[in-house]
Design a protein around this motif. Structure first.
Motif, PDB file in Angstrom:
ATOM      1  N   LEU A  97       0.846  -1.204   0.000  1.00 46.21           N
ATOM      2  CA  LEU A  97       0.000   0.000   0.000  1.00 46.21           C
ATOM      3  C   LEU A  97       0.880   1.253   0.000  1.00 46.21           C
ATOM      4  CD1 LEU A  97      -2.853   1.241   0.245  1.00 46.21           C
ATOM      5  CD2 LEU A  97      -2.612   1.103   2.728  1.00 46.21           C
ATOM      6  N   ALA A  98       1.917   1.243   0.823  1.00 45.37           N
ATOM      7  CA  ALA A  98       2.798   2.406   0.937  1.00 45.37           C
ATOM      8  C   ALA A  98       3.501   2.700  -0.389  1.00 45.37           C
ATOM      9  CB  ALA A  98       3.835   2.168   2.039  1.00 45.37           C
ATOM     10  N   ARG A  99       3.962   1.657  -1.073  1.00 44.98           N
ATOM     11  CA  ARG A  99       4.640   1.854  -2.364  1.00 44.98           C
ATOM     12  C   ARG A  99       3.675   2.389  -3.415  1.00 44.98           C
ATOM     13  NH1 ARG A  99       9.479  -1.447  -5.042  1.00 44.98           N
ATOM     14  NH2 ARG A  99       8.989  -3.434  -4.082  1.00 44.98           N
ATOM     15  N   GLY A 100       2.457   1.845  -3.438  1.00 42.34           N
ATOM     16  CA  GLY A 100       1.464   2.294  -4.415  1.00 42.34           C
ATOM     17  C   GLY A 100       1.141   3.772  -4.232  1.00 42.34           C
ATOM     18  N   ALA A 108      -6.894   6.311  -7.292  1.00 42.72           N
ATOM     19  CA  ALA A 108      -8.071   5.435  -7.278  1.00 42.72           C
ATOM     20  C   ALA A 108      -7.701   4.091  -6.682  1.00 42.72           C
ATOM     21  CB  ALA A 108      -8.603   5.260  -8.697  1.00 42.72           C
ATOM     22  N   PHE A 109      -8.547   3.598  -5.764  1.00 42.91           N
ATOM     23  CA  PHE A 109      -8.445   2.222  -5.276  1.00 42.91           C
ATOM     24  C   PHE A 109      -9.454   1.411  -6.072  1.00 42.91           C
ATOM     25  CE2 PHE A 109      -7.072   3.279  -0.602  1.00 42.91           C
ATOM     26  CZ  PHE A 109      -5.790   3.555  -1.054  1.00 42.91           C
ATOM     27  N   ASP A 148      -5.968  -2.776  -7.494  1.00 42.93           N
ATOM     28  CA  ASP A 148      -5.093  -1.799  -8.149  1.00 42.93           C
ATOM     29  C   ASP A 148      -5.150  -0.448  -7.443  1.00 42.93           C
ATOM     30  OD1 ASP A 148      -4.718  -3.734 -10.201  1.00 42.93           O
ATOM     31  OD2 ASP A 148      -6.567  -3.054 -11.167  1.00 42.93           O
ATOM     32  N   ILE A 149      -4.003   0.214  -7.456  1.00 43.00           N
ATOM     33  CA  ILE A 149      -3.948   1.618  -7.049  1.00 43.00           C
ATOM     34  C   ILE A 149      -3.505   2.379  -8.291  1.00 43.00           C
ATOM     35  CG2 ILE A 149      -2.838   3.307  -5.552  1.00 43.00           C
ATOM     36  CD1 ILE A 149      -2.330   1.098  -3.536  1.00 43.00           C
TER      37      ILE A 149
END
Lengths: 244, 244, 244
Positions: free
Chosen positions: B137-140, B152-153, B161-162
């Protein structure tokens, strides 16, 4: 057509060196590798960087020129963890550079290369050549910061000096012949260069040694390897002509 | 009445998470533990943080509400060395929060809770649920910085996808089902959220996994454990409704 | 005449301590070593630093006063790698301080000492004396930052306290006798001092213990060793007189 996979650290080396002069540059991609030839806005310095396809994990191209924004590549590099590989691919249809690292895909708009010049590397006949430790060069330049804005490179028949002369203070790094990796110098030559440019480039040199080719009041050619010898950089820097 | 001893790292977790939204908050202290329910000034995000008395080394309370300035708690946390315990006690007579670490005692004025609202956690029926690594999540989210202000999630039946779409570039993190810890999704849903809020909260999540509960153009519920499972946080973030 | 070789870390200790008060200072160099006596512009604090020739690797002088710019010495110190020795020499002919580290030579203009006063260390009869860990002093001062601009040092017959009282909060470090290295105190004394000065000097103290000599509304004498006992510093700080 261009499709490649490269180690994060190798791409970082290329980007960091080139970004000392410009924010955007043209990647001249051939079957054999990539060449970047870049001049800064003030026309004080030029980089001629060549990297062979052997520096890549995989490399395929029939030849293409891509205008690349280096800040965007830096964004992607920051996402990479140690050991990550980076994939770069030209999406010809949409004219984007598609860069992949881990599960992340960044699709970058390319920069129009029409306005980008193709600087020619001037042919120079410089009499002196010094190969020294990058760490020695870095220390000599760092020592000059705060003393002056310019630094003189002096090649002697028996050594090499970096000298900065300010209004009240002077500082010099003196390396006798035995402290140098190599020295070719028949008579003393001396040229002055802006410290700011030197400080920025020397910080990005990862190879252990640097070769300087020098004359009196001539540009200096600062050369070093990248990508563990699978690439090479020539950095040319204009002299500041001292008052006669 | 309130008297407790807590590990520095546990108090730091609570304070750092809550401080992503507000500088002052109300500690609702009961016999069983502490609840913090906080909305940011712009009413974009809400934190509902619960921490059980089991997360404390010692804990005694008959129930009290204390308005606490988080910056002052951060001051005290900075004094703590690794391994230090922190004592917190309500001095009812002088209405101060007395905080002790090592040989240091800080007596803090409490903030008036009269003006502090008690935000209600909205009941939402969100169709999709994704549990992923906090580091993914942090990288995205980091990848999206500089490309757009919103991300967008997207939950798919077969992955998550992020995606950030800027004027010239797009970036996406794509996680197929096998890269996820858990996925419940019958049909694709998509909502957009401000990157700034996400970047601030994800930095403070110490648990290995985060669970997102999602709909289309609905708030996201971002949940994670604190204090090694002795506490839990629900972070609610309002969507940016995309133009139809 | 002055010619010496010193460890980088020893010169750094001297420069960093003195630079908490001034940017230029007079080195009073005798056969036995160097004394620096310095008062800050606001006349709030004085440093009396003595370093014996034994703290040097080599030391030769017939006695001389040199006005030195500390920022320039810091420049040279930054060039030194761990383990490097630093040579300092007075070039009497050109009146420069010649400083060498590794292959680098910096020739520094000296500062005119004519305008520099020779502050006298006041003789004070202070009744209380406390020797404590430098880390305890540092924590007590750090705890006070943000609570007040001033901190009270209180010596009791059975301990020592650092107390800061702000408009809403108070913070105190309380050290009972057994937590102190040494305590001489027949009756309670209390004086207040500016936190900013204390925070700057305590950061530079490398010795494990510090000795404070105190009275009520009197200056504090903060003493500590430098150069592994081959030098000594007396730091005198004026009190802020509290309203009666």
């Amino acid at each position: 057509m261009f499709q490649s996979t490269i180690k994060t650290e190798t791409l970082k080396e290329i980007v960091d060196i080139t970004a000392t002069l410009v924010a955007e540059t043209k990647f001249n991609i051939s079957k054999e590798g990539i060449e970047l030839r870049t001049v800064d806005l003030a026309h004080v310095a030029m980089i001629d960087l060549n990297i062979s396809s052997a520096a890549f994990i995989s490399f395929k191209s029939k030849g293409v020129e891509l205008g690349v924004n280096l800040d965007k590549l830096k964004d992607v590099l920051r996402l990479a963890k140690s050991g990550d590989e980076i994939q770069m691919k030209h999406d010809e249809e949409k004219n984007k550079l598609v860069v992949r690292v881990a599960n992340i895909t960044r699709r970058m708009a390319l920069v129009d290369t029409a306005g980008m010049s193709d600087p020619k590397v001037p042919s120079l006949d410089l009499p002196a050549k010094v190969t020294l430790k990058t760490s020695d060069l870095a220390r000599g330049i760092q020592a000059a910061v705060g003393v002056s804005d310019h630094v003189a490179f002096i090649a002697r028949t028996d050594g090499f000096d970096i000298v900065a002369e300010g209004d009240t203070d002077t500082v010099s790094l003196n390396l006798e012949k035995e402290k140098l990796e190599d020295l070719i110098c028949k008579e003393k030559v001396r040229s002055m260069f802006p410290i700011e440019y030197l400080a920025r480039i020397v910080k990005e040199v990862k190879s252990e040694h640097v070769t300087l080719t020098l004359g009196s009041d001539f540009p200096v050619k600062l050369e070093f390897d990248i990508a563990h010898g699978n690439g090479h950089v020539v950095y040319l820097l204009a002299p500041r002509i001292e008052n006669a």
